[in-house]
Design an enzyme around this catalytic site. Structure first.
Site, PDB file in Angstrom:
ATOM      1  N   LYS A 174       0.810  -1.220   0.000  1.00  0.00           N
ATOM      2  CA  LYS A 174       0.000   0.000   0.000  1.00  0.00           C
ATOM      3  C   LYS A 174       0.843   1.269   0.000  1.00  0.00           C
ATOM      4  O   LYS A 174       0.426   2.278  -0.578  1.00  0.00           O
ATOM      5  CB  LYS A 174      -0.970  -0.011   1.178  1.00  0.00           C
ATOM      6  N   GLU A 230      -1.625   6.864   8.589  1.00  0.00           N
ATOM      7  CA  GLU A 230      -2.603   7.646   7.833  1.00  0.00           C
ATOM      8  C   GLU A 230      -3.405   8.512   8.792  1.00  0.00           C
ATOM      9  O   GLU A 230      -3.742   8.080   9.889  1.00  0.00           O
ATOM     10  CB  GLU A 230      -3.584   6.716   7.081  1.00  0.00           C
ATOM     11  N   HIS A 270     -15.660  -4.782   8.604  1.00  0.00           N
ATOM     12  CA  HIS A 270     -14.893  -4.714   7.360  1.00  0.00           C
ATOM     13  C   HIS A 270     -15.361  -5.716   6.314  1.00  0.00           C
ATOM     14  O   HIS A 270     -14.661  -6.016   5.358  1.00  0.00           O
ATOM     15  CB  HIS A 270     -13.392  -4.865   7.626  1.00  0.00           C
ATOM     16  N   ARG A 276      -8.286  -7.512  -8.668  1.00  0.00           N
ATOM     17  CA  ARG A 276      -9.088  -8.706  -8.956  1.00  0.00           C
ATOM     18  C   ARG A 276     -10.491  -8.291  -9.358  1.00  0.00           C
ATOM     19  O   ARG A 276     -10.859  -7.120  -9.260  1.00  0.00           O
ATOM     20  CB  ARG A 276      -9.197  -9.551  -7.676  1.00  0.00           C
TER      21      ARG A 276
HETATM   22  C1  MV4 Z   1      -9.637   4.433   7.004  1.00  0.00           C
HETATM   23  C2  MV4 Z   1     -10.699   5.001   7.733  1.00  0.00           C
HETATM   24  C3  MV4 Z   1     -10.562   6.313   8.134  1.00  0.00           C
HETATM   25  N1  MV4 Z   1      -9.438   6.997   7.824  1.00  0.00           N
HETATM   26  N2  MV4 Z   1      -8.543   5.163   6.725  1.00  0.00           N
HETATM   27  C4  MV4 Z   1     -11.277  -0.032   6.758  1.00  0.00           C
HETATM   28  C5  MV4 Z   1     -11.179  -0.970   5.608  1.00  0.00           C
HETATM   29  C6  MV4 Z   1     -10.011  -0.511   4.814  1.00  0.00           C
HETATM   30  N3  MV4 Z   1     -10.225  -0.706   3.417  1.00  0.00           N
HETATM   31  C7  MV4 Z   1      -9.865   0.925   5.174  1.00  0.00           C
HETATM   32  N4  MV4 Z   1     -10.685   1.174   6.304  1.00  0.00           N
HETATM   33  C8  MV4 Z   1     -10.746   2.419   6.813  1.00  0.00           C
HETATM   34  N5  MV4 Z   1      -9.674   3.196   6.557  1.00  0.00           N
HETATM   35  C9  MV4 Z   1      -8.466   6.400   7.145  1.00  0.00           C
HETATM   36  N6  MV4 Z   1      -7.349   7.099   6.868  1.00  0.00           N
HETATM   37  C10 MV4 Z   1     -11.820   4.220   8.002  1.00  0.00           C
HETATM   38  C11 MV4 Z   1     -11.845   2.925   7.553  1.00  0.00           C
HETATM   39  C12 MV4 Z   1     -13.019   2.180   7.906  1.00  0.00           C
HETATM   40  C13 MV4 Z   1     -13.897   1.722   6.948  1.00  0.00           C
HETATM   41  C14 MV4 Z   1     -13.678   1.960   5.602  1.00  0.00           C
HETATM   42  C15 MV4 Z   1     -14.551   1.487   4.667  1.00  0.00           C
HETATM   43  C16 MV4 Z   1     -15.675   0.792   5.059  1.00  0.00           C
HETATM   44  C17 MV4 Z   1     -15.920   0.533   6.383  1.00  0.00           C
HETATM   45  C18 MV4 Z   1     -15.038   0.995   7.343  1.00  0.00           C
HETATM   46  C19 MV4 Z   1     -15.306   0.746   8.688  1.00  0.00           C
HETATM   47  C20 MV4 Z   1     -14.426   1.194   9.616  1.00  0.00           C
HETATM   48  C21 MV4 Z   1     -13.288   1.901   9.230  1.00  0.00           C
END
Ligand code: MV4
Length: 502
Positions: free
Chosen positions: A116, A200, A235, A292
């Protein structure tokens, strides 16, 4: 074009790929574990080979065994589906070195984007908005504190090799930082075999929106618009939509162009998904690329009319994209519900077992991608996704009306599923309003438990009122037939009939 393809997967996605093969006149070859001897994908394929015992590590993840099967069966290409080996560059490379075609991006692009911090670097190079954070992985504690101060709190520690929320740690203040860093590193090592961690900034109440892209071997990259994937629990996505209810065409075009630029810079081809977080002011930030086909690809297929699996196969066979960007149009609204073998009343515990009755919904605007049938026993060894219900309507409202009807029609007995959970969601005001962000499912459950205690109170009041009414009616009755000239047989008989109806 290929005449024979190996599908290195199971369940509904293996069935989906078999269907594309059939339409293209390609012979599909399946693999299966000992737990999947009677699985639907095995029944539907032209040939099927056992690759080992039930645990995925000993079957669906065995690169050597699967390559041997591909050779033995005489296929020209391998489709990895999603999950299992789909994003493993070692597998893509092994397929190529066996003289076969991997239906996906090059193993080099996969390896680069799987990291990443590397993917963020590529995105920054083309001027894409990236979540603010450390420029690369962090190894020493002094640098950690320096970078953390620069980013500010709260912040997230993420595993460079991770994805999908695995190995993520929230840090609210500097005194938590060192312990969280050590934990994040050892978790990353345990989960991904690499301890690299980066920082982040936290995006508050984000929405999760992803852009579908397609690229061919001639440098053409197009996007097929967005999917709204904010409805997740732990998630894991549960409902996905195209378009996003908060979409506007300008935002789609801007995100789409950014996604294509990143893909071109990465030398990407075949199908891929560029993930973004979108904040409350509609600022979007690049998150990661999934190299994918995604579970939720059907909502994009329905709204654009593009068969993504067919395109994947065509691209892998060296054909140019079937569409130019200007030819892509978005029509109506599609919504997908993921039906899992999980018990929504028991905190979504896995619920394996035998399916005794199966009658999926049909009719206008309904598509069901599933890997099950009545009489089949759902094994405990894999992801509990049974089926995907996808609906389409001219508007989001019409799609939701269809979804409600289709969920009511859906019969899947013998095991617990998430169907009842979706029946409630499709009546939830916040969902109907399109008021979606990543906190939606938690808010839904909090609201529901409040409503439940209200309902219990209301039921108690109703019972008390009914008892009171009955008692006073009974005393009126006594007075009544004392004065009545009618036969007691008649009045008492009526009363008994009335009671039996209550
Ligand atoms: C984050 C975020 C807030 N800020 N990154 C969770 C899954 C992964 N793909 C990234 N995720 C997150 N990253 C930053 N900088 C909040 C989440 C996150 C989230 C993102 C998408 C869908 C559901 C989520 C549930 C909790 C946290």
């Amino acid at each position: 074009m290929f005449s024979k393809i190996l599908i290195a997967n199971r369940g509904e996605i293996a069935v989906r790929i078999i269907r594309a093969c059939r339409e293209m006149g390609i012979s599909p070859v399946a693999i299966f574990s000992q737990a999947d001897e009677h699985a639907l994908h095995v029944r539907l394929a032209d040939e099927a080979y056992c690759v080992g015992p039930p645990p995925a590590r000993e079957s669906y993840l065995r690169i050597e065994t699967i390559i041997d099967v591909a050779r033995q069966a005489g296929v020209q290409a391998v489709h990895p589906g999603y999950g299992f080996l789909a994003e493993n560059p070692d597998f893509a490379r092994a397929v190529q070195e066996a003289g076969l075609v991997f239906i996906g991006p090059s193993w080099k692009a996969m390896a680069a984007l799987g990291n990443k911090t590397h993917a963020r670097h590529i995105a920054r190079r083309v001027g894409a908005p990236v979540v603010p954070g450390s420029p690369g992985p962090i190894s020493d504690p002094q640098e950690l504190h320096r970078q953390a101060r620069a980013v500010g709190y709260p912040l997230l520690l993420k595993a460079a090799a991770g994805g999908g929320g695995k190995g993520m740690r929230l840090v609210s203040s500097p005194d938590e930082l060192d312990a969280a860093f050590r934990m994040a590193r050892s978790e990353a090592m345990a989960a991904f075999g690499q301890e690299a961690v980066y920082i982040e900034k936290v995006i508050e109440r984000p929405r999760h929106i992803e852009i579908q892209i397609l690229g061919d071997h001639y440098g053409n990259v197009i996007h097929l618009g967005e999917r709204e994937c904010s409805i997740q629990r732990r998630h894991q996505k549960v409902i996905e939509e195209c378009p996003s209810p908060l979409n506007d065409p300008t935002l789609r075009q801007r995100m789409g162009e950014v996604a294509c630029r990143i893909a071109r810079e990465a030398g990407y081809w075949n199908a891929g998904t560029v993930e973004f977080l979108v904040d409350e002011q509609k600022h979007f930030y690049f998150l990661e690329i999934n190299t994918r086909l995604q579970v939720e690809h059907p909502v994009t297929e329905w709204v654009t009319g593009v068969d993504l699996v067919r395109e994947q196969i065509r691209i892998a066979a060296g054909q140019p994209l079937s569409f130019r960007q200007e030819e892509i149009q978005w029509r109506g609204a599609a919504i997908e519900c993921r039906i899992y073998a999980e018990d929504p009343d028991e905190d979504f515990m896995p619920s394996p077992g035998r399916i005794v009755r199966y009658r999926p919904p049909m009719g206008p605007g309904v598509r069901v991608d599933s890997g099950v049938y009545a009489g089949w026993e759902v094994p405990l060894d894999y992801d509990p996704l049974l089926s995907k219900l996808i609906v389409w309507g001219w508007t989001r409202t019409e799609a939701i009306e269809r979804l409600r009807r289709a969920l009511d029609e859906y019969v899947l007995d013998g095991i617990r599923t998430t169907i009842p959970f979706y029946r409630e969601i499709v009546c939830d005001g916040e969902f109907l309003a399109g008021n979606l962000d990543t906190g939606y499912v938690d808010r839904f459950f909090r609201r529901r438990s409040l409503e439940e205690s209200d309902r219990a109170l209301r039921d108690a009041a109703l019972i008390a009122a009914a008892l009171h009414a009955r008692q006073s009616a009974a005393s009126d009755q006594t007075v009544d037939h004392a004065r009545s000239t009618e036969s007691l047989w008649k009045t008492q008989g009526r009363w008994a009939l009335l009671n039996s109806r209550l």
